[in-house]
Design a protein around this motif. Structure first.
Motif, PDB file in Angstrom:
ATOM      1  N   GLN A   1       0.820  -1.209   0.000  1.00 27.32           N
ATOM      2  CA  GLN A   1       0.000   0.000   0.000  1.00 27.32           C
ATOM      3  C   GLN A   1       0.853   1.257   0.000  1.00 27.32           C
TER       4      GLN A   1
ATOM      5  N   ARG B   1      11.116  13.987  -4.579  1.00 29.25           N
ATOM      6  CA  ARG B   1      10.043  13.097  -4.121  1.00 29.25           C
ATOM      7  C   ARG B   1       9.990  13.180  -2.597  1.00 29.25           C
TER       8      ARG B   1
ATOM      9  N   GLU C   1      -6.331  18.118  -2.731  1.00 25.38           N
ATOM     10  CA  GLU C   1      -7.051  16.854  -2.543  1.00 25.38           C
ATOM     11  C   GLU C   1      -7.640  16.870  -1.139  1.00 25.38           C
TER      12      GLU C   1
ATOM     13  N   ALA D   1      -1.269   6.592  -0.688  1.00 21.08           N
ATOM     14  CA  ALA D   1      -1.927   6.163  -1.915  1.00 21.08           C
ATOM     15  C   ALA D   1      -2.053   7.310  -2.918  1.00 21.08           C
ATOM     16  N   TRP D   2      -2.226   8.524  -2.403  1.00 19.01           N
ATOM     17  CA  TRP D   2      -2.371   9.717  -3.256  1.00 19.01           C
ATOM     18  C   TRP D   2      -1.035  10.199  -3.813  1.00 19.01           C
ATOM     19  N   TRP D   3       0.005  10.028  -3.037  1.00 18.90           N
ATOM     20  CA  TRP D   3       1.315  10.593  -3.373  1.00 18.90           C
ATOM     21  C   TRP D   3       1.992   9.729  -4.434  1.00 18.90           C
ATOM     22  N   THR D   4       1.516   9.855  -5.660  1.00 17.06           N
ATOM     23  CA  THR D   4       1.993   8.981  -6.755  1.00 17.06           C
ATOM     24  C   THR D   4       3.460   9.215  -7.088  1.00 17.06           C
ATOM     25  N   ALA D   5       4.003  10.396  -6.776  1.00 17.50           N
ATOM     26  CA  ALA D   5       5.412  10.662  -7.087  1.00 17.50           C
ATOM     27  C   ALA D   5       6.328   9.718  -6.342  1.00 17.50           C
TER      28      ALA D   5
ATOM     29  N   GLY E   1       5.698   6.582  -5.890  1.00 17.91           N
ATOM     30  CA  GLY E   1       5.423   5.210  -6.265  1.00 17.91           C
ATOM     31  C   GLY E   1       6.428   4.579  -7.200  1.00 17.91           C
ATOM     32  N   GLU E   2       7.383   5.360  -7.691  1.00 17.33           N
ATOM     33  CA  GLU E   2       8.365   4.791  -8.603  1.00 17.33           C
ATOM     34  C   GLU E   2       9.240   3.780  -7.868  1.00 17.33           C
TER      35      GLU E   2
END
Length: 296
Positions: free
Chosen positions: A110, A174, A263, A285-289, A291-292
């Motif tokens: 997650q 990030r 958001e 979950a929101w912080w897509t930056a 996710g790399e």
């Protein structure tokens, strides 16, 4: 041949108080010989929180010390890359709460592995050196100790962030900063006035009850692009705190500014002070930056 003579000495006897004294001396001796773990070793035994490194930074800007705790990803040594980094205000509370929770989120896929930095005052309350009511706040008509947030921003920009980026392999592009209550006021203020400090902001139940007018009238600084900001609101928040936030949101949305990529998350059944884990989970979950993947 002379017969050997056995000399029998009388056995030593102690009174009841004497036996207590002897027992106490023996216990003290055994305690002194036992291995006492250092604070670092004690933290290592809380394996869900670590691995952890810690240091104290003496701020020339603020003239005070801050205690910094850094949780590294499990594979930090095995992967030669720059990691996403999360900065926690009120680190004396949020770091021991969220660092093991971060591990659980990683196990459930997650959240990506991150370097987590807790910034702690080292005590609770003004008498113990905790000046959050000054450091995290914009100016207000009262109390007079409000209004130190801009100096605290300087401390972060000129002292703490360079220290972290010099000691650890983190990706400054990030970076997420997390603040709750007055800390949430600080993250909101910084997203509006100094957005380049971090790449994303989480404001948990921001407390604007003493300086709402300041925030309504505040003109945001220029930003290269819309600043990612998540604000979480708890359904069981007290009205004295929830209403000022609602008033600011209404004023901001009426303004129609594109400064923020805003958001909003509603936390049903949660309260003002206890909602940090759920807010953090949603932010990850929101912080897509972040996710790399970090390559092995």
């Amino acid at each position: 041949m002379l017969a050997s003579t056995l000399i029998r000495r009388p056995a030593m006897t102690f009174s009841k108080p004497g036996r207590w004294i002897l027992s106490g001396l023996l216990f003290a001796l055994l305690t002194a010989c036992a291995s006492t773990p250092s604070p670092d070793e004690s933290l290592e035994r809380l394996f869900g929180m670590g691995p952890i490194e810690q240091f104290t930074i003496s701020s020339a800007t603020l003239g005070r010390d801050f205690h910094v705790y850094v949780r590294l990803p499990q594979d930090y040594q095995a992967r030669a890359c720059d990691w996403p980094v999360v900065y926690l205000l009120d680190g004396g509370i949020l770091f021991p709460m969220l660092s093991p929770y971060q591990l659980m989120l990683e196990i459930d896929e997650q959240a990506p592995p991150v370097v987590m930095v807790g910034i702690s005052y080292g005590g609770l309350g003004y008498a113990n050196g905790n000046l959050r009511s000054t450091d995290y706040t914009a100016p207000a008509p009262e109390p007079e100790y409000y209004g130190g947030a801009f100096a605290y921003q300087d401390f972060l920009a000129e002292e703490l962030l360079p220290e972290i980026e010099g000691k650890f392999r983190v990706d400054a592009d990030r970076s997420l900063v997390v603040g709750q209550s007055l800390g949430g006021q600080f993250t909101l203020l910084t997203a509006l006035t100094r957005p380049e400090l971090f790449s994303a902001y989480l404001s948990i139940n921001p407390a604007l009850h003493r300086n709402l007018d300041y925030f309504i009238e505040l003109e945001p600084a220029e930003a290269a692009s819309a600043v990612p900001l998540m604000i979480t609101r708890s359904s069981e928040e007290m009205a004295s705190l929830s209403q000022p936030l609602a008033d600011w949101l209404a004023a901001w949305q009426t303004r129609g500014s594109d400064h923020l990529a805003l958001e909003l998350e509603w936390l049903e059944g949660h309260y003002h002070a206890s909602s940090a884990p759920e807010a953090y989970r949603r932010a990850m979950a929101w912080w897509t930056a972040a996710g790399e993947a970090c390559p092995p």
